[in-house]
Design a protein around this motif. Sequence first.
Motif, PDB file in Angstrom:
ATOM      1  N   VAL A 276      36.692  41.622  36.954  1.00 50.04           N
ATOM      2  CA  VAL A 276      36.320  43.006  36.631  1.00 50.04           C
ATOM      3  C   VAL A 276      36.808  44.016  37.663  1.00 50.04           C
ATOM      4  O   VAL A 276      36.895  45.211  37.364  1.00 50.04           O
ATOM      5  N   ILE A 277      37.129  43.554  38.878  1.00 51.39           N
ATOM      6  CA  ILE A 277      37.652  44.454  39.912  1.00 51.39           C
ATOM      7  C   ILE A 277      39.177  44.357  39.920  1.00 51.39           C
ATOM      8  O   ILE A 277      39.739  43.275  39.794  1.00 51.39           O
ATOM      9  N   GLU A 278      39.848  45.473  40.101  1.00 54.97           N
ATOM     10  CA  GLU A 278      41.304  45.494  40.080  1.00 54.97           C
ATOM     11  C   GLU A 278      41.867  44.496  41.084  1.00 54.97           C
ATOM     12  O   GLU A 278      41.468  44.468  42.250  1.00 54.97           O
ATOM     13  N   ASN A 279      42.839  43.693  40.624  1.00 50.78           N
ATOM     14  CA  ASN A 279      43.388  42.636  41.472  1.00 50.78           C
ATOM     15  C   ASN A 279      44.125  43.187  42.682  1.00 50.78           C
ATOM     16  O   ASN A 279      44.298  42.496  43.688  1.00 50.78           O
ATOM     17  N   GLY A 280      44.566  44.428  42.619  1.00 51.00           N
ATOM     18  CA  GLY A 280      45.257  45.016  43.755  1.00 51.00           C
ATOM     19  C   GLY A 280      44.351  45.306  44.929  1.00 51.00           C
ATOM     20  O   GLY A 280      44.831  45.526  46.043  1.00 51.00           O
ATOM     21  N   ARG A 281      43.040  45.328  44.694  1.00 53.81           N
ATOM     22  CA  ARG A 281      42.100  45.551  45.792  1.00 53.81           C
ATOM     23  C   ARG A 281      41.954  44.269  46.604  1.00 53.81           C
ATOM     24  O   ARG A 281      41.788  43.181  46.053  1.00 53.81           O
ATOM     25  N   PRO A 282      42.011  44.367  47.936  1.00 62.28           N
ATOM     26  CA  PRO A 282      42.027  43.156  48.759  1.00 62.28           C
ATOM     27  C   PRO A 282      40.819  42.278  48.586  1.00 62.28           C
ATOM     28  O   PRO A 282      40.918  41.051  48.587  1.00 62.28           O
ATOM     29  N   GLU A 283      39.629  42.885  48.416  1.00 60.19           N
ATOM     30  CA  GLU A 283      38.427  42.071  48.287  1.00 60.19           C
ATOM     31  C   GLU A 283      38.415  41.279  46.984  1.00 60.19           C
ATOM     32  O   GLU A 283      37.885  40.161  46.926  1.00 60.19           O
ATOM     33  N   ALA A 284      39.022  41.839  45.935  1.00 61.51           N
ATOM     34  CA  ALA A 284      39.086  41.120  44.667  1.00 61.51           C
ATOM     35  C   ALA A 284      40.049  39.940  44.759  1.00 61.51           C
ATOM     36  O   ALA A 284      39.741  38.829  44.332  1.00 61.51           O
ATOM     37  N   ARG A 285      41.227  40.200  45.335  1.00 60.62           N
ATOM     38  CA  ARG A 285      42.200  39.111  45.477  1.00 60.62           C
ATOM     39  C   ARG A 285      41.673  38.036  46.412  1.00 60.62           C
ATOM     40  O   ARG A 285      41.804  36.841  46.135  1.00 60.62           O
ATOM     41  N   ALA A 286      41.071  38.434  47.513  1.00 52.34           N
ATOM     42  CA  ALA A 286      40.541  37.456  48.456  1.00 52.34           C
ATOM     43  C   ALA A 286      39.439  36.622  47.823  1.00 52.34           C
ATOM     44  O   ALA A 286      39.347  35.404  48.045  1.00 52.34           O
ATOM     45  N   THR A 287      38.590  37.248  47.021  1.00 51.67           N
ATOM     46  CA  THR A 287      37.513  36.508  46.356  1.00 51.67           C
ATOM     47  C   THR A 287      38.077  35.514  45.358  1.00 51.67           C
ATOM     48  O   THR A 287      37.624  34.365  45.289  1.00 51.67           O
ATOM     49  N   ALA A 288      39.081  35.930  44.591  1.00 48.35           N
ATOM     50  CA  ALA A 288      39.692  35.013  43.618  1.00 48.35           C
ATOM     51  C   ALA A 288      40.294  33.806  44.322  1.00 48.35           C
ATOM     52  O   ALA A 288      40.109  32.659  43.894  1.00 48.35           O
ATOM     53  N   LEU A 289      40.995  34.040  45.419  1.00 51.12           N
ATOM     54  CA  LEU A 289      41.621  32.941  46.159  1.00 51.12           C
ATOM     55  C   LEU A 289      40.574  32.031  46.783  1.00 51.12           C
ATOM     56  O   LEU A 289      40.698  30.804  46.740  1.00 51.12           O
ATOM     57  N   SER A 290      39.542  32.622  47.367  1.00 51.62           N
ATOM     58  CA  SER A 290      38.535  31.797  48.045  1.00 51.62           C
ATOM     59  C   SER A 290      37.702  30.989  47.059  1.00 51.62           C
ATOM     60  O   SER A 290      37.334  29.843  47.341  1.00 51.62           O
ATOM     61  N   ARG A 291      37.408  31.555  45.894  1.00 46.57           N
ATOM     62  CA  ARG A 291      36.648  30.788  44.893  1.00 46.57           C
ATOM     63  C   ARG A 291      37.453  29.585  44.416  1.00 46.57           C
ATOM     64  O   ARG A 291      36.914  28.482  44.280  1.00 46.57           O
ATOM     65  N   LEU A 292      38.737  29.790  44.178  1.00 46.37           N
ATOM     66  CA  LEU A 292      39.589  28.668  43.783  1.00 46.37           C
ATOM     67  C   LEU A 292      39.639  27.639  44.911  1.00 46.37           C
ATOM     68  O   LEU A 292      39.619  26.420  44.664  1.00 46.37           O
TER      69      LEU A 292
END
Length: 534
Positions: A276-292
């Motif tokens: 739901v948060i734009e992937n260009g935002r660092p916290e969104a990308r970092a969360t996606a990577l860390s969850r994986l």
Amino acid sequence: MSSVKPCIRIDVNGPLNVAGPDGTDLTPVGAKNQALLAILALSPKMTRPRRWLEDKLWSTFGPEQASANLRQALSKLRRGLGDCGDLLTSDRSGIGLDPQRVQVDVLGADFALDTSRELLEGLDVRDPEFDDWLRDERSRLKAKFDQSRPSESDGVILYCHAQTHGAGANTLIGDVLANQIGENITEQVRAWRRADPDTAPDPDQARADMDVSCDLAETDGKPTVFIKVTHSPSGRILFSKLLPLDRAEDVLRSTNDVATVVFEAADRVLGKLPLVIENGRPEARATALSRLALYRMFSFEGPSLAEADGLLRQAFDADPNGVYLAWRGLVRTIQLIELTGADSRQILEEITEFSHRAMELSSDNPLAQSLVGHARVMALSDSAGASDLAEQAVARSPCNAFTWQALSAAKMLAGDPAAAFDLSQKARTIARFSPFRQWWDLYHCIVAIACNKPDMALEAGEAAARAAPSFRPAHRHLLALYTVQGQHEKAMATAEKLTKIEPGFTLDRFINDESYPVRTLRNKGLLEPLRALL
């Protein structure tokens, strides 16, 4: 003889480079041959129709000559790939590569684009159709990189609030619960809580990203809370749950039921945040990577642990939050215990480095404190340091299953298994809805063994195995527990399971290898009964 066939690695960011399973250079000779392999590697499902390939590489030739040139190129490619030549497949209609045996750098989860190089740099095929294809692929790769590149952001903004319905409802209790959920989220991603959803001293400051609300109602003297977390811009509900309470004070005391819901709410929200948060935002990308990365890490498998480390490195690059370094320290700790083949001294040095850097950046983050505390117990045997960090973490975040488990581990190392057992049970209860619950089940199984509670150990070990059927540590402990309890059929079935899921597993190694990761079983003498199975 192993039935696993060798793989090749194809690097296309920069000049084409092809490496065999032992690192041998298998890069084809000839521009057309290189182009054919590169096209297949970058194609959907790594396959293309013959005619399509002919048009891209021999567009100025007649159909018969183009077809003959393609057959000749295929023959040269197969010969050049040597023992790996059979991964190049072909039939009358199409040509392809075996995706299970081919690794391509730009398709990897941990790929970071080198912007100083070009895709297939220096490859000159001298065919206009290929040139068009190459331009499109370079544009596609750049667009993919630009989309994922972090933009400047101050973090996720949370509006935490409560409403009351009916006489007697206490707004303070709802505010405390909403803020506990918000705090749990901020431990795992860069985020801020805001007192008002729309206003801020700075008019340019962004509005809240998420709304964490707790609506209270009281019936017959007992409060009930409706918890709801929504994505503010879209109104999408990310989590909702009804929490009945015996007393309003349960929230202030962070009872197990309250802590469980807080931990579950934060976990569910974090799982959906990248959607739901734009992937260009660092916290969104970092969360996606860390969850994986967490899914990979909690498998305890060697290649997955290495992949988890790469994903967490990318998460930190996207958003330099110390919690990602703390997670990397835990990955290294698991690698050390699981005997993944890496140099033990180097791993210990990296664990120490990650722990120091994590505390430098996130010294007030309870999750980071907990993870570093785990590393101090499991890898560094630092009882005092682990206890200090874990006690601070629990005081700051009593609704986090990681903090209680870290304190349990510190108590175990300090020689207080009874306290460790009770704390582990609490952590396990709080984490019972986690997608990684096998982590807490396994630890509780080990603590129960240390406390001479085989029935409870067996229950926890079986729960871990159910949650993650290929989770090797759970099956190791179940093997011994089944044998001790005389359940020999289950023991033999577990040994057979380990043979399939753990490379190099043998009963002899399990029993006699002092370095094998079953220290608590060995210390309790629970490996001796297995000698009857040899």
